[in-house]
Motif scaffolding. Structure first.
Motif: not given
Length: 637
Positions: A34, A48, A53, A69, A74, A85, A100, A111
């Motif tokens: 991502k 990410e 992460y 995650k 998510e 972020m 996050w 997280v």
């Protein structure tokens, strides 16, 4: 099988674009890539993906940690922007649950409802009896070298944790109320940031904490969190006397009658409490002439209160005013204690009054040639040749004794930067730049108008060895010592370029408080260079309000945790990505620029796939590329 073969071919084609660069290492990752971002406070790079992460350690060429995650969360997550972020946000949004959530000015991040030390991956909070649904308030307490983190549990209890920064462990925890009526106030005002002076916890001489939990003030034992006393006084602000025997509490603002937009006003009543038991000292609260704005201790037994249109001095123990009628002055912006006198800056005037009886010490006030009705704060900086004022309508330089203007002019002052080492000031007003030393300007600073493509995104002004470097995510201006343009360049981006989007967002966080507390970098000669973000006057005042102790302790934490990498050159180069369409297709190119000359030192193609995630970490001289389940790092030298 065919899909796997195509993935390998795509990976090889993309990586071949970096053939001229030295591959530092390659790591396997899971999930669709991502983005890569840098945690602003620690400097840790984070990758990410759709599943995890990853914390990246360039020294060991490995992942520090991998955090899975929450699949359910998510699916519902909405990431507002890269600023949050990157750990530069000042507040948590109490209405949105993010996977996050950085804790401002700290190495910690929440997280999926677990508080993690981002430098090690160690879980600090969020497991077993320490599970929580959200973090509501955070504070860094420099005097005790701890972070106080308030969480909301599943059953709506507000639980406060004290994290000792010597070993990054929980020293104690205690319940400080529930999300009932107090929660409504929190919802209205938003969670409090680490540098909110008016509501930040206070530390007593014995090391105990005075803490606000909603409408209640608590005295908590510093070593155990035990509640010594609590008093529901609905504080909007509170402060201590020098000897820390008394505590003055200002009424919180009423939800009624407040402006829909603009600054929220505090109450008009103040009351003193005895630190030992939390009980009121005065027979009844003192009513101010108008809403409380600020206060200061003028002696061990007395304090001054600014209520906007008047100031007065009160005795801590009795609440009695020292001056019968107070000192009336409209729009009081600043009060300074100068020996036995007070310097009061109000409207566009300045007067020296006696601390004992408020009698005026000058025949007439210094009247500055500026608008009298300017609301809000003014940056007021004194130089050898005069006083510089910067406010919402412009800026001016004034004689210290007469207030007569030496020069002034109207300008958009949303972007201001100060280099106190060289006494230079930079004001960027859209495409106009005023770069000057206030001591050397006789009439008015000369303006330089540049063809800046995106002035709203320019975020840094830096003093270099040969001049100045002004930079945004897609462009730069290189100036010599006289402010003459040496080189300028704008690098176009392709619309779907992920790096471009990330860079644009990163530019917007540059003026945030958490990235501005510590400034300066080291050049190739080991000399300290000045680098500061362009900031609004409001942010500038907040940064200047950070105490020396806070700066020292935050720098200690930051330097202990920052992963510096193996860069051989720090601070002399800037990197940009350029995306263009050619007859052969899209072409993405990285450019390395010398900050001193503006010269392009190197250009290298990084492929044609806009979907590849790229990230340059300037402080480590590393380029990361993620494609086909591989994180690949390249040295830029």
């Amino acid at each position: 099988m065919r899909k796997s073969f195509l993935t390998i071919v795509t990976l090889l084609l993309c990586l071949s674009a970096f053939a001229q660069k030295k591959v530092a290492w390659i790591l396997d990752v899971e999930g669709n890539e991502k983005q890569i971002f840098v945690h602003a406070f620690t400097g840790v790079s984070v990758l990410e993906t759709s599943k995890f992460y990853y914390g990246i350690n360039p020294d060991t060429q490995s992942f520090i940690w991998r955090l899975e995650k929450n699949a359910t969360n998510e699916g519902a997550k909405k990431v507002n922007n890269i600023a949050n972020m990157a750990g530069a946000g000042g507040q948590f949004n109490s209405l949105v649950s993010e996977s996050w959530q950085p804790i401002p000015l700290s190495p910690f991040v929440s997280v999926d409802k677990k508080t993690i030390d981002i430098t090690t991956g160690k879980v600090i909070l969020g497991e077993g009896e320490d599970e929580y649904s959200k973090i509501t308030q955070t504070y860094f307490i420099a005097e005790a070298y701890v972070y106080l983190v308030e969480t909301l549990t599943a059953d709506k209890q507000k639980k406060l944790y004290c994290i000792d920064m010597n070993d990054k462990s929980v020293r104690w925890k205690t319940v400080v109320g529930s999300m009932t009526g107090a929660g409504k106030l929190l919802k209205m005002a938003g969670a409090t940031s680490s540098l909110d002076v008016s509501l930040s916890p206070k530390v007593t001489n014995s090391g105990d904490f005075i803490y606000r939990g909603g409408k209640t003030l608590f005295l908590l034992k510093g070593n155990s969190g035990e509640i010594v006393w609590q008093n529901e006084v609905n504080p909007g602000a509170f402060f201590l006397d020098n000897k820390q025997e008394y505590l003055v509490v200002v009424d919180a603002p009423s939800a009624f009658g407040q402006p829909k937009y603009g600054e929220v006003k505090l109450g008009k009543k103040i009351q003193a409490l005895d630190i030992k038991n939390g009980q009121p000292l005065w027979k009844k609260p003192v009513k101010l002439d108008d809403s409380y704005i600020s206060s200061m201790n003028v002696s061990d037994s007395e304090f001054l209160v600014n209520s906007g249109n008047s100031i007065n001095i009160y005795e801590y123990k009795s609440g009695q005013s020292i001056w019968k009628k107070g000192y009336k002055a409209g729009n009081v912006k600043e009060v300074k204690l100068l020996g036995d006198n007070l310097e009061v800056f109000y409207g566009n005037k300045q007067m020296l009054i006696a601390k004992s009886d408020a009698s005026e010490q000058w025949k007439k006030p210094i009247k500055f040639d500026m608008d009298e009705d300017i609301e809000g704060g003014v940056i007021k900086k004194e130089y050898e040749k005069g006083i510089l004022m910067i406010h919402s309508r412009g800026l001016g330089f004034y004689d210290k004794t007469s207030g007569k203007k030496i020069w002034n002019f109207k300008a958009n002052t949303d972007k201001v930067s100060f280099d106190d080492q060289s006494t230079m000031v930079a004001v960027l007003d859209k495409k106009k730049l005023y770069l000057f030393n206030p001591n050397l300007v006789e009439k008015k600073p000369e303006k330089s108008k540049f063809d800046i493509e995106e002035p709203k995104d320019i975020f840094f002004f830096e003093t270099t060895e040969k001049g100045y470097f002004i930079v945004g995510p897609q462009e730069f201006l290189c100036l010599d010592k006289k402010g003459t343009l040496v080189s300028q360049k704008y690098y176009k981006q392709l619309e779907a370029d992920r790096l471009a989007k990330a860079a644009l967002m990163a530019g917007k966080i540059a003026g945030d408080l958490s990235t501005s507390v510590q400034i300066g970098s080291t050049n190739s000669n080991g000399e300290t260079e000045f680098a500061a973000p362009f900031m609004s006057p409001e942010t500038t005042r907040n940064v200047e309000a950070v105490s020396d102790l806070q700066r020292e302790q935050l720098a200690k934490i930051r330097n202990q945790n920052k992963l510096h990498g193996k860069a051989q050159v720090i601070g002399n180069h800037a990197f940009f990505m350029e995306g263009v369409k050619t007859e052969a297709g899209d072409q993405l190119t990285m450019i390395k620029v010398d900050k001193n000359t503006g010269e392009e030192l190197e250009r290298f193609e990084v492929g044609s796939d806009r979907k590849v995630v790229y990230k340059i970490i300037e402080s480590q001289n590393i380029l990361y590329a993620v494609v086909g389940g591989k994180l690949t790092a390249y040295y830029l030298n």
